[in-house]
Design an enzyme around this catalytic site. Structure first.
Site, PDB file in Angstrom:
ATOM      1  N   LYS A  14       0.827  -1.212   0.000  1.00 46.75           N
ATOM      2  CA  LYS A  14       0.000   0.000   0.000  1.00 46.75           C
ATOM      3  C   LYS A  14       0.866   1.268   0.000  1.00 46.75           C
ATOM      4  O   LYS A  14       0.587   2.202  -0.731  1.00 46.75           O
ATOM      5  CB  LYS A  14      -0.940   0.024   1.219  1.00 46.75           C
ATOM      6  CG  LYS A  14      -1.928  -1.141   1.254  1.00 46.75           C
ATOM      7  CD  LYS A  14      -2.945  -0.992   2.370  1.00 46.75           C
ATOM      8  CE  LYS A  14      -2.369  -1.081   3.780  1.00 46.75           C
ATOM      9  NZ  LYS A  14      -1.810  -2.395   4.145  1.00 46.75           N
ATOM     10  N   ARG A  89      -9.856   0.739   8.690  1.00 48.77           N
ATOM     11  CA  ARG A  89      -9.468  -0.629   9.045  1.00 48.77           C
ATOM     12  C   ARG A  89     -10.575  -1.351   9.801  1.00 48.77           C
ATOM     13  O   ARG A  89     -10.401  -2.513  10.163  1.00 48.77           O
ATOM     14  CB  ARG A  89      -8.217  -0.590   9.918  1.00 48.77           C
ATOM     15  CG  ARG A  89      -6.918  -0.907   9.181  1.00 48.77           C
ATOM     16  CD  ARG A  89      -5.803  -0.812  10.196  1.00 48.77           C
ATOM     17  NE  ARG A  89      -4.588  -1.495   9.860  1.00 48.77           N
ATOM     18  CZ  ARG A  89      -3.523  -0.933   9.279  1.00 48.77           C
ATOM     19  NH1 ARG A  89      -3.552   0.312   8.890  1.00 48.77           N
ATOM     20  NH2 ARG A  89      -2.423  -1.631   9.088  1.00 48.77           N
ATOM     21  N   ARG A 128      11.211  -6.534   4.845  1.00 46.35           N
ATOM     22  CA  ARG A 128      11.103  -5.109   5.178  1.00 46.35           C
ATOM     23  C   ARG A 128      11.710  -4.831   6.553  1.00 46.35           C
ATOM     24  O   ARG A 128      12.256  -3.749   6.792  1.00 46.35           O
ATOM     25  CB  ARG A 128       9.624  -4.687   5.146  1.00 46.35           C
ATOM     26  CG  ARG A 128       9.428  -3.183   5.268  1.00 46.35           C
ATOM     27  CD  ARG A 128       7.994  -2.792   4.976  1.00 46.35           C
ATOM     28  NE  ARG A 128       7.122  -3.026   6.113  1.00 46.35           N
ATOM     29  CZ  ARG A 128       5.795  -2.829   6.094  1.00 46.35           C
ATOM     30  NH1 ARG A 128       5.191  -2.426   4.997  1.00 46.35           N
ATOM     31  NH2 ARG A 128       5.063  -3.034   7.173  1.00 46.35           N
ATOM     32  N   ARG A 134      10.993  -0.975  11.959  1.00 48.15           N
ATOM     33  CA  ARG A 134       9.686  -1.068  12.620  1.00 48.15           C
ATOM     34  C   ARG A 134       9.650  -2.244  13.585  1.00 48.15           C
ATOM     35  O   ARG A 134       9.890  -3.382  13.195  1.00 48.15           O
ATOM     36  CB  ARG A 134       8.567  -1.205  11.575  1.00 48.15           C
ATOM     37  CG  ARG A 134       8.212   0.094  10.908  1.00 48.15           C
ATOM     38  CD  ARG A 134       7.173  -0.055   9.837  1.00 48.15           C
ATOM     39  NE  ARG A 134       5.927  -0.696  10.296  1.00 48.15           N
ATOM     40  CZ  ARG A 134       4.807  -0.697   9.589  1.00 48.15           C
ATOM     41  NH1 ARG A 134       4.772  -0.104   8.405  1.00 48.15           N
ATOM     42  NH2 ARG A 134       3.736  -1.298  10.059  1.00 48.15           N
ATOM     43  N   ARG A 146      -0.870  -9.240  13.277  1.00 49.42           N
ATOM     44  CA  ARG A 146      -1.390  -8.199  12.375  1.00 49.42           C
ATOM     45  C   ARG A 146      -2.193  -8.816  11.238  1.00 49.42           C
ATOM     46  O   ARG A 146      -3.226  -8.279  10.836  1.00 49.42           O
ATOM     47  CB  ARG A 146      -0.225  -7.363  11.822  1.00 49.42           C
ATOM     48  CG  ARG A 146       0.346  -6.412  12.875  1.00 49.42           C
ATOM     49  CD  ARG A 146       1.753  -5.976  12.545  1.00 49.42           C
ATOM     50  NE  ARG A 146       1.857  -5.165  11.363  1.00 49.42           N
ATOM     51  CZ  ARG A 146       2.973  -5.071  10.619  1.00 49.42           C
ATOM     52  NH1 ARG A 146       4.053  -5.768  10.938  1.00 49.42           N
ATOM     53  NH2 ARG A 146       2.989  -4.302   9.572  1.00 49.42           N
TER      54      ARG A 146
HETATM   55  P1  AMP Z   1       0.535   0.342   8.896  1.00 45.74           P
HETATM   56  O1  AMP Z   1       1.670   1.296   8.771  1.00 45.74           O
HETATM   57  O2  AMP Z   1      -0.665   0.728   8.053  1.00 45.74           O
HETATM   58  O3  AMP Z   1       0.946  -1.084   8.704  1.00 45.74           O
HETATM   59  O4  AMP Z   1       0.012   0.458  10.409  1.00 45.74           O
HETATM   60  C1  AMP Z   1       0.851   0.109  11.499  1.00 45.74           C
HETATM   61  C2  AMP Z   1       0.015  -0.012  12.768  1.00 45.74           C
HETATM   62  O5  AMP Z   1      -0.594   1.260  13.057  1.00 45.74           O
HETATM   63  C3  AMP Z   1      -1.140  -0.985  12.707  1.00 45.74           C
HETATM   64  O6  AMP Z   1      -0.728  -2.319  12.977  1.00 45.74           O
HETATM   65  C4  AMP Z   1      -2.049  -0.431  13.809  1.00 45.74           C
HETATM   66  O7  AMP Z   1      -1.552  -0.742  15.104  1.00 45.74           O
HETATM   67  C5  AMP Z   1      -1.885   1.068  13.631  1.00 45.74           C
HETATM   68  N1  AMP Z   1      -2.873   1.608  12.668  1.00 45.74           N
HETATM   69  C6  AMP Z   1      -2.628   2.143  11.434  1.00 45.74           C
HETATM   70  N2  AMP Z   1      -3.766   2.523  10.849  1.00 45.74           N
HETATM   71  C7  AMP Z   1      -4.773   2.207  11.710  1.00 45.74           C
HETATM   72  C8  AMP Z   1      -6.186   2.323  11.655  1.00 45.74           C
HETATM   73  N3  AMP Z   1      -6.803   2.826  10.590  1.00 45.74           N
HETATM   74  N4  AMP Z   1      -6.891   1.891  12.734  1.00 45.74           N
HETATM   75  C9  AMP Z   1      -6.284   1.385  13.818  1.00 45.74           C
HETATM   76  N5  AMP Z   1      -4.958   1.223  13.915  1.00 45.74           N
HETATM   77  C10 AMP Z   1      -4.204   1.626  12.884  1.00 45.74           C
END
Ligand code: AMP
Length: 189
Positions: A14, A89, A128, A134, A146
């Site tokens: 993404k 989400r 990654r 991260r 996740r």
């Molecule tokens: P990402 O960078 O999109 O993989 O997001 C990393 C982490 O941020 C996720 O595993 C969640 O803990 C949190 N996070 C990101 N976007 C959301 C969302 N829309 N709702 C809830 N938690 C989020």
């Protein structure tokens, strides 16, 4: 406005494909994950709260996430449109986004969902981890969590957009350029 929900499990690409869409269509990229990570780096209260969920692979609560997303959207004056990356989400987030965009006389144009098999996701996330720094990429148990959270809480969001005839599945395997071309075609059709 062209408002795109770029959807898919962790590791689907993404973030990478958002960059391509920004260049192609001049959209504003809003990644809730990136915004949370910037808050963690800046040691804000929001960052501290978000970190306690993110490190475990859990979702940050809807109320907090929705409020943050809305305030980010409001920062932009007369944008061509947005790419929502990692948001919504949950179904509650999707409903809140619809309501918020309607208040601003706009709507989600399309959900583009990157489809990638689970084994490939795990391979990509482990790779990654070598460069992302991260915490949530470094531990296979957190990666699995996740993916599980995605299946249980996030995958149903696709139904929300299917019901509105806005869902488009996009094959997320191949080169970055091949996948980008599929996304461009879907939006330009
Ligand atoms: P990402 O960078 O999109 O993989 O997001 C990393 C982490 O941020 C996720 O595993 C969640 O803990 C949190 N996070 C990101 N976007 C959301 C969302 N829309 N709702 C809830 N938690 C989020």
């Amino acid at each position: 406005m062209l408002n795109v929900v770029l959807f898919g499990p962790p590791g689907a690409g993404k973030g990478t494909q958002s960059e391509n869409l920004v260049h192609r269509f001049g959209l504003v990229h809003l990644s809730t994950g990136d915004i949370f990570r910037a808050n963690i780096k800046g040691e804000t209260e929001l960052g501290k709260l978000a970190k306690s969920y993110m490190d475990k692979g859990a979702l940050v609560p809807d109320e907090v996430t929705i409020k943050m997303l809305e305030s980010e959207v409001k920062k932009h004056n007369a944008p061509k449109g947005f790419i929502f990356d990692g948001f919504p989400r949950t179904k509650a987030q999707a409903a809140a986004l619809d309501a918020f965009l309607a208040e601003n006389d706009t709507t989600v144009t399309a959900m583009l969902a990157l489809e990638v098999p689970e084994e490939e996701l795990k391979t990509r996330l482990a790779k990654r981890a070598e460069t992302s720094g991260r915490v949530d990429d470094a531990d296979p148990a957190v990666i699995q969590k996740r993916i599980d959270v995605y299946q249980k809480e996030t995958a149903p969001v696709a139904e929300f957009y299917r019901d509105q005839d806005k869902y488009q599945g996009i094959k997320g395997l191949g080169t970055i350029e091949e996948i980008a071309q599929r996304l461009y075609q879907a939006l330009e059709a």
